[in-house]
Design a protein around this motif. Structure first.
Motif, PDB file in Angstrom:
ATOM      1  N   TRP A 183       0.852  -1.190   0.000  1.00 22.27           N
ATOM      2  CA  TRP A 183       0.000   0.000   0.000  1.00 22.27           C
ATOM      3  C   TRP A 183       0.889   1.242   0.000  1.00 22.27           C
ATOM      4  O   TRP A 183       2.037   1.194   0.488  1.00 22.27           O
TER       5      TRP A 183
ATOM      6  N   THR B  85     -12.879   6.200  -6.036  1.00 22.52           N
ATOM      7  CA  THR B  85     -12.099   4.985  -6.293  1.00 22.52           C
ATOM      8  C   THR B  85     -10.669   5.371  -6.674  1.00 22.52           C
ATOM      9  O   THR B  85     -10.362   6.552  -6.885  1.00 22.52           O
ATOM     10  N   ALA B  86      -9.833   4.363  -6.844  1.00 23.37           N
ATOM     11  CA  ALA B  86      -8.471   4.608  -7.322  1.00 23.37           C
ATOM     12  C   ALA B  86      -8.505   5.254  -8.701  1.00 23.37           C
ATOM     13  O   ALA B  86      -7.641   6.063  -9.032  1.00 23.37           O
TER      14      ALA B  86
ATOM     15  N   SER C   7      -3.589   3.876  -1.181  1.00 20.18           N
ATOM     16  CA  SER C   7      -3.832   3.220  -2.463  1.00 20.18           C
ATOM     17  C   SER C   7      -2.879   2.042  -2.644  1.00 20.18           C
ATOM     18  O   SER C   7      -1.783   2.030  -2.083  1.00 20.18           O
ATOM     19  N   SER C   8      -3.279   1.091  -3.478  1.00 17.54           N
ATOM     20  CA  SER C   8      -2.410  -0.057  -3.758  1.00 17.54           C
ATOM     21  C   SER C   8      -1.419   0.225  -4.885  1.00 17.54           C
ATOM     22  O   SER C   8      -0.625  -0.642  -5.232  1.00 17.54           O
TER      23      SER C   8
ATOM     24  N   THR D 221      -3.955   5.719 -11.821  1.00 19.60           N
ATOM     25  CA  THR D 221      -5.394   5.566 -11.617  1.00 19.60           C
ATOM     26  C   THR D 221      -5.852   4.106 -11.644  1.00 19.60           C
ATOM     27  O   THR D 221      -7.018   3.826 -11.903  1.00 19.60           O
TER      28      THR D 221
ATOM     29  N   THR E 117      -6.376  -0.281  -6.123  1.00 20.44           N
ATOM     30  CA  THR E 117      -7.469  -0.189  -5.157  1.00 20.44           C
ATOM     31  C   THR E 117      -7.240   1.004  -4.244  1.00 20.44           C
ATOM     32  O   THR E 117      -6.144   1.188  -3.718  1.00 20.44           O
ATOM     33  N   LEU E 118      -8.278   1.786  -4.044  1.00 19.80           N
ATOM     34  CA  LEU E 118      -8.251   2.866  -3.058  1.00 19.80           C
ATOM     35  C   LEU E 118      -8.877   2.316  -1.789  1.00 19.80           C
ATOM     36  O   LEU E 118      -9.990   1.791  -1.821  1.00 19.80           O
TER      37      LEU E 118
END
Length: 178
Positions: A66, A82-83, A137-138, A145, A148-149
């Protein structure tokens, strides 16, 4: 105590709830001196909650790394971000010398908490900026973009940083059964 069967072999106390959430703890350092300290709660976004549930109960692949990003837009995170959307919605801040978003280098969970307090995310700014918040974020790529957020937080007050300042961020995530 009454229990409810969730239909998948897991019995849950009828009135028991699981509370999850996190906080960002920060310090701004200028010329070797701490000029500000702060603490702000985050929002665990829907994408993060779904990932948590899918990894724990549905066999989805674990996210093993992360990263903590910053944003400079006057933005308040919402559950549906979201991401794929946070970079534009919040205007990600990339005006720091690190080549990627700093890692969330966490220690093992203890007392229902996980944190990077022993290895804080560090940003060394190369421009004067106003920073409004942070996100987990991942993806390590600045302005990326995908991935995963997990969570995002708008700081209670905007943080004014100058070129050469350091921002040190700790993220602590807690789960509690109540």
């Amino acid at each position: 105590m009454n229990y409810v069967d969730n239909g998948k072999g897991l019995l849950l106390p009828e009135k028991q709830k699981l509370i999850v959430g996190g906080k960002f703890f920060g310090q701004i350092v200028r010329d070797g001196k701490i000029i500000e300290e702060f603490e702000d709660a985050n929002l665990v976004v829907n994408e993060g909650l779904d990932a948590l549930l899918n990894i724990m109960f549905h066999g989805s692949t674990q996210v093993t790394a992360w990263y903590i990003g910053l944003f400079e837009g006057n933005y308040t995170p919402v559950g549906s971000v979201t991401a794929a959307t946070i970079v534009a919605a919040a205007t990600e801040c990339t005006a720091y010398s690190q080549s990627t978003r700093p890692a969330f280098d966490e220690a093992a969970a203890s007392s229902q908490q996980i944190t990077n307090s022993a290895s804080r995310a560090t940003y060394t700014f190369n421009a004067t900026k106003t920073v409004y918040g942070a996100f987990l974020s991942s993806l390590s790529t600045k302005s990326g973009t995908t991935g995963t957020l997990f969570s995002a937080a708008r700081f209670s007050t905007a943080k004014n940083v100058e070129s050469g300042d350091e921002l040190l961020l700790t993220y602590t995530f807690t789960a509690a059964s109540v």
